[in-house]
Design a protein around this motif. Structure first.
Motif, short mmCIF file in Angstrom:
data_model
loop_
_atom_site.label_atom_id
_atom_site.label_comp_id
_atom_site.label_asym_id
_atom_site.label_seq_id
_atom_site.Cartn_x
_atom_site.Cartn_y
_atom_site.Cartn_z
N PRO A 181 0.01 -8.12 -6.60
CA PRO A 181 -0.99 -7.41 -5.78
C PRO A 181 -1.66 -6.24 -6.51
O PRO A 181 -0.99 -5.38 -7.08
CB PRO A 181 -0.16 -6.91 -4.59
CG PRO A 181 0.96 -7.90 -4.48
CD PRO A 181 1.30 -8.26 -5.90
N ALA A 182 -2.99 -6.24 -6.46
CA ALA A 182 -3.76 -5.22 -7.16
C ALA A 182 -3.42 -3.81 -6.68
O ALA A 182 -3.36 -2.86 -7.48
CB ALA A 182 -5.26 -5.50 -6.99
N GLU A 183 -3.19 -3.66 -5.39
CA GLU A 183 -2.85 -2.33 -4.86
C GLU A 183 -1.56 -1.81 -5.45
O GLU A 183 -1.44 -0.63 -5.80
CB GLU A 183 -2.74 -2.39 -3.33
CG GLU A 183 -2.43 -1.04 -2.70
CD GLU A 183 -2.34 -1.10 -1.18
OE1 GLU A 183 -2.03 -0.06 -0.57
OE2 GLU A 183 -2.56 -2.20 -0.62
N ASN A 184 -0.58 -2.69 -5.58
CA ASN A 184 0.69 -2.27 -6.18
C ASN A 184 0.54 -1.93 -7.65
O ASN A 184 1.19 -1.01 -8.16
CB ASN A 184 1.74 -3.37 -6.00
CG ASN A 184 2.30 -3.41 -4.59
OD1 ASN A 184 1.79 -2.74 -3.70
ND2 ASN A 184 3.35 -4.19 -4.39
N GLN A 185 -0.33 -2.67 -8.35
CA GLN A 185 -0.60 -2.32 -9.73
C GLN A 185 -1.21 -0.92 -9.84
O GLN A 185 -0.80 -0.11 -10.67
CB GLN A 185 -1.56 -3.34 -10.35
CG GLN A 185 -1.00 -4.73 -10.51
CD GLN A 185 -2.01 -5.66 -11.16
OE1 GLN A 185 -2.56 -5.36 -12.23
NE2 GLN A 185 -2.30 -6.78 -10.52
N ARG A 186 -2.17 -0.64 -8.98
CA ARG A 186 -2.81 0.68 -9.00
C ARG A 186 -1.81 1.77 -8.64
O ARG A 186 -1.86 2.89 -9.19
CB ARG A 186 -4.01 0.71 -8.07
CG ARG A 186 -5.13 -0.23 -8.48
CD ARG A 186 -6.38 0.00 -7.64
NE ARG A 186 -7.35 -1.07 -7.87
CZ ARG A 186 -7.52 -2.11 -7.06
NH1 ARG A 186 -6.81 -2.19 -5.94
NH2 ARG A 186 -8.42 -3.04 -7.33
N ASN A 187 -0.90 1.47 -7.71
CA ASN A 187 0.14 2.45 -7.36
C ASN A 187 0.93 2.86 -8.59
O ASN A 187 1.29 4.03 -8.76
CB ASN A 187 1.10 1.85 -6.33
CG ASN A 187 0.51 1.72 -4.94
OD1 ASN A 187 -0.52 2.32 -4.64
ND2 ASN A 187 1.14 0.92 -4.09
N TRP A 188 1.23 1.87 -9.44
CA TRP A 188 2.03 2.16 -10.63
C TRP A 188 1.23 2.90 -11.70
O TRP A 188 1.70 3.88 -12.28
CB TRP A 188 2.61 0.87 -11.21
CG TRP A 188 3.41 1.10 -12.46
CD1 TRP A 188 3.02 0.88 -13.75
CD2 TRP A 188 4.72 1.66 -12.53
NE1 TRP A 188 4.00 1.23 -14.63
CE2 TRP A 188 5.07 1.73 -13.90
CE3 TRP A 188 5.64 2.09 -11.57
CZ2 TRP A 188 6.29 2.22 -14.33
CZ3 TRP A 188 6.86 2.58 -12.01
CH2 TRP A 188 7.18 2.64 -13.36
N TRP A 189 0.02 2.44 -11.98
CA TRP A 189 -0.72 2.96 -13.12
C TRP A 189 -1.45 4.27 -12.82
O TRP A 189 -1.85 4.97 -13.75
CB TRP A 189 -1.73 1.93 -13.61
CG TRP A 189 -1.10 0.69 -14.15
CD1 TRP A 189 -1.24 -0.58 -13.68
CD2 TRP A 189 -0.21 0.59 -15.28
NE1 TRP A 189 -0.50 -1.47 -14.43
CE2 TRP A 189 0.14 -0.77 -15.41
CE3 TRP A 189 0.32 1.52 -16.18
CZ2 TRP A 189 1.00 -1.22 -16.42
CZ3 TRP A 189 1.18 1.07 -17.17
CH2 TRP A 189 1.50 -0.28 -17.28
N ASN A 190 -1.62 4.63 -11.57
CA ASN A 190 -2.33 5.85 -11.22
C ASN A 190 -1.68 7.07 -11.88
O ASN A 190 -0.51 7.37 -11.65
CB ASN A 190 -2.34 6.04 -9.70
CG ASN A 190 -3.12 7.27 -9.28
OD1 ASN A 190 -4.14 7.61 -9.89
ND2 ASN A 190 -2.66 7.94 -8.24
N GLY A 191 -2.43 7.74 -12.73
CA GLY A 191 -1.93 8.92 -13.44
C GLY A 191 -1.17 8.61 -14.71
O GLY A 191 -0.79 9.54 -15.44
#
Length: 214
Positions: A181-191
């Motif tokens: 899931p793209a949202e979960n990827q963004r959760n991880w990579w944010n920052g």
């Protein structure tokens, strides 16, 4: 784990490519670009894997896709390699995770349902539309189903125990990814690193079809 040279022409740049689950060299056989490419795949057992020799290269880059992101983080945290640039595509260092990866229940259902029909369904869900499904016939791996099932199980078990974190320079996230899931990827990579959002599905190599572009 296995490794295979995709390109070896004695170039100045070496790309270490960590492939996704169940794949082989066919997944990236159409990619253009210059330089040498050494592929790693089949993550049933990555304990004790020796570092590749990188002497003589002016630049060493890492490209990791899907489950290869976790595998790369495990091995690069162990290997004393100088790497100039690290790129993650449609994956994170927590591949089986409620917030940062594939939800554990979904992963387990996929693992238990991985027969011939389940595998074909999985490949279809990786792709963005009928045109990509037609193209993928040339990129579909030629690995045995039983070893792919073993690899699924091994990744689930190992990733829960081995949880390294390394520095990444860039992460590509495809908005239509229904596998990871793209949202979960963004959760991880944010920052953590630069995030590049693109349109497409889980399989990225009809959009990112050149090692230099990646």
């Amino acid at each position: 784990m296995r490794r295979e040279w995709i390109a070896k022409e004695g170039g100045r740049c070496l790309t270490l490519f960590f492939n996704g689950w169940g794949m082989d060299e066919r997944a990236v056989q159409h990619l253009a670009g210059t330089g040498d490419v050494l592929m790693f795949y089949d993550y049933r057992d990555i304990a004790g894997e020796e570092a590749p020799r990188t002497e003589g290269y002016e630049e060493v880059r890492v490209v990791a896709w899907s489950m290869g992101v976790w595998a790369a983080s495990v091995l690069l945290s162990r290997w004393a390699l100088h790497v100039d640039y690290r790129v993650a595509i449609n994956g994170t260092e927590r591949p089986v995770d409620e917030c940062y990866g594939i939800q554990p229940k979904v992963y387990l259902l996929t693992e238990r349902g991985m027969d011939e029909r389940g595998r074909n369904k999985f490949f279809a869900r990786m792709l963005a539309g009928k045109e990509e499904m037609v193209k993928f016939e040339a990129n579909k791996p030629r690995r045995e189903l039983n070893e792919q099932v073993e690899e699924l199980r091994a990744i689930r078990e190992q990733s829960g125990l081995i949880r390294p974190e390394i520095r990444w320079n860039k992460a590509y996230v495809f908005a239509g990814d229904v596998i990871f899931p793209a949202e979960n990827q963004r959760n991880w990579w944010n920052g953590r690193c630069e995030v590049v959002n693109l349109e497409g599905g889980h399989y990225p190599f009809y959009v990112l079809d050149n090692w230099e572009i990646i």
